[in-house]
Design an enzyme around this catalytic site. Structure first.
Site, PDB file in Angstrom:
ATOM      1  N   ASN A   9       0.876  -1.177   0.000  1.00 25.83           N
ATOM      2  CA  ASN A   9       0.000   0.000   0.000  1.00 25.83           C
ATOM      3  C   ASN A   9       0.909   1.222   0.000  1.00 25.83           C
ATOM      4  OD1 ASN A   9      -1.791   2.062   0.530  1.00 25.83           O
ATOM      5  ND2 ASN A   9      -2.270   1.417   2.635  1.00 25.83           N
ATOM      6  N   LYS A  11       0.164   4.253  -0.273  1.00 24.14           N
ATOM      7  CA  LYS A  11      -0.453   5.460   0.303  1.00 24.14           C
ATOM      8  C   LYS A  11      -0.171   6.657  -0.617  1.00 24.14           C
ATOM      9  CE  LYS A  11      -0.137   3.323   4.801  1.00 24.14           C
ATOM     10  NZ  LYS A  11      -0.096   3.473   6.229  1.00 24.14           N
ATOM     11  N   HIS A  94      -9.617   1.684   4.693  1.00 24.36           N
ATOM     12  CA  HIS A  94      -8.357   1.781   5.437  1.00 24.36           C
ATOM     13  C   HIS A  94      -8.567   2.701   6.647  1.00 24.36           C
ATOM     14  CE1 HIS A  94      -4.240   2.759   6.489  1.00 24.36           C
ATOM     15  NE2 HIS A  94      -3.890   1.660   5.845  1.00 24.36           N
ATOM     16  N   GLU A  96      -6.877   4.989   7.810  1.00 29.78           N
ATOM     17  CA  GLU A  96      -6.605   6.411   7.542  1.00 29.78           C
ATOM     18  C   GLU A  96      -7.805   7.068   6.875  1.00 29.78           C
ATOM     19  OE1 GLU A  96      -2.917   5.720   5.517  1.00 29.78           O
ATOM     20  OE2 GLU A  96      -2.003   5.151   7.432  1.00 29.78           O
ATOM     21  N   GLU A 166      -5.836  -4.728  10.562  1.00 34.36           N
ATOM     22  CA  GLU A 166      -4.778  -3.758  10.830  1.00 34.36           C
ATOM     23  C   GLU A 166      -5.081  -2.991  12.111  1.00 34.36           C
ATOM     24  OE1 GLU A 166      -2.632  -2.701   6.862  1.00 34.36           O
ATOM     25  OE2 GLU A 166      -4.225  -1.272   7.207  1.00 34.36           O
ATOM     26  N   GLY A 172       2.362   2.127  10.754  1.00 36.85           N
ATOM     27  CA  GLY A 172       3.389   3.160  10.576  1.00 36.85           C
ATOM     28  C   GLY A 172       4.105   3.541  11.856  1.00 36.85           C
ATOM     29  N   SER A 212       3.123  -2.280  10.430  1.00 38.84           N
ATOM     30  CA  SER A 212       4.561  -2.425  10.676  1.00 38.84           C
ATOM     31  C   SER A 212       5.112  -3.803  10.310  1.00 38.84           C
ATOM     32  CB  SER A 212       4.889  -2.051  12.132  1.00 38.84           C
ATOM     33  OG  SER A 212       4.588  -0.680  12.349  1.00 38.84           O
TER      34      SER A 212
END
Ligand code: PGA
Length: 254
Positions: A9, A11, A94, A96, A166, A172, A212
């Site tokens: 991904n 991003k 996702h 985010e 996730e 991250g 991660s």
């Protein structure tokens, strides 16, 4: 037997020139024949990559889409537009997008249905925040999110879905979940799927871990039977690292 799936991904990273540089480093020979290899690129790089990755072992994914085919939705991209480019996968929900763009469970469900209706395979993200985990609510949160993903979906459709577990606190941050914890939560997700759409779908749906994941820890996740691959952000950005991840996704007992 579920085929492992490793998805990068990117991003909001990589111009077309940078995507070209990455693609030029992918070997012609399949680095991991038993693994499905996906690259989820920004919209602007999709047309270029679709051309570049045609007839290679790599599949192309987008990172979001609108649920309508067309309309007055300034700035949005529709499933028809992705399909036309040769995109095969699309990340939906996702964390985010849930966090910064207010995507609700209901919006995620509409997008999943739209993706399936257009022959795009959704990679749907679920996962708890740090506060939710500390309150002991992980199971409740992933149950709610997973049930919402599958609302109104048939068993046959469900088999096309990939779920990415996730935990938000692991994305991250360099702080991954332990493989054992991830496997346990993914097992719970599988039971929720069984309850909602049936045991056959629950056994067919691939469930990835994300948060991660790096070349040096992917094998520890793959060692667990319920973990079918990974959705990887930061460590998917260089070709070297991406290729190590792809190879790591075959590593243990598969
Ligand atoms: P990360 O991101 O690998 O950089 O933690 C994973 C993701 O957000 O999909």
């Amino acid at each position: 037997m579920r085929t492992p799936i490793l998805a990068g991904n990117w991003k909001m990273h990589k111009t077309i020139a940078e995507a070209a540089d990455f693609a030029a480093q992918l070997p012609a020979e399949d680095p991991a024949p038993g693994v499905e290899k996906v690259i989820c690129a920004p919209f602007t790089a999709l047309a270029f990559l679709a051309e570049k990755l045609r007839d290679t072992p790599y599949r192309l994914g987008a990172q979001n889409m609108h649920h309508e085919e067309q309309g007055a939705y300034t700035g949005e991209i529709s499933p028809l537009m992705l399909k036309e480019l040769g995109v095969q996968y699309v990340i939906i929900g996702h964390s985010e997008r849930r966090q910064y763009f207010n995507e609700t469970d209901d919006a995620v469900n509409r997008k999943v249905k739209a993706a399936l209706a257009h022959g795009l395979k959704p990679i749907v993200c679920v996962g708890e925040s740090l506060a939710e985990r500390e309150e002991g609510r992980t199971e409740e949160i992933v149950r709610r999110q997973t049930e919402a993903v599958l609302e109104g979906i048939t068993e046959t459709e469900a088999k096309e879905i990939v779920i990415a577990y996730e935990p938000v606190w692991a994305i991250g941050t360099g702080r991954s979940s332990t493989a054992e914890d991830a496997n346990q939560t993914i097992g719970q997700i599988r039971r929720v799927i069984a309850g909602k759409v049936g045991e056959t779908a629950a056994q067919s749906i691939r469930i990835q871990y994300g948060g991660s994941v790096k070349p040096d820890n992917i094998a520890s996740f793959m060692a667990y039977p319920d973990i079918d691959g990974a959705l990887v952000g930061g460590a998917s950005l260089t070709a070297d690292s991406y290729l190590s991840l792809v190879q790591g996704a075959t590593a243990v007992g598969r």
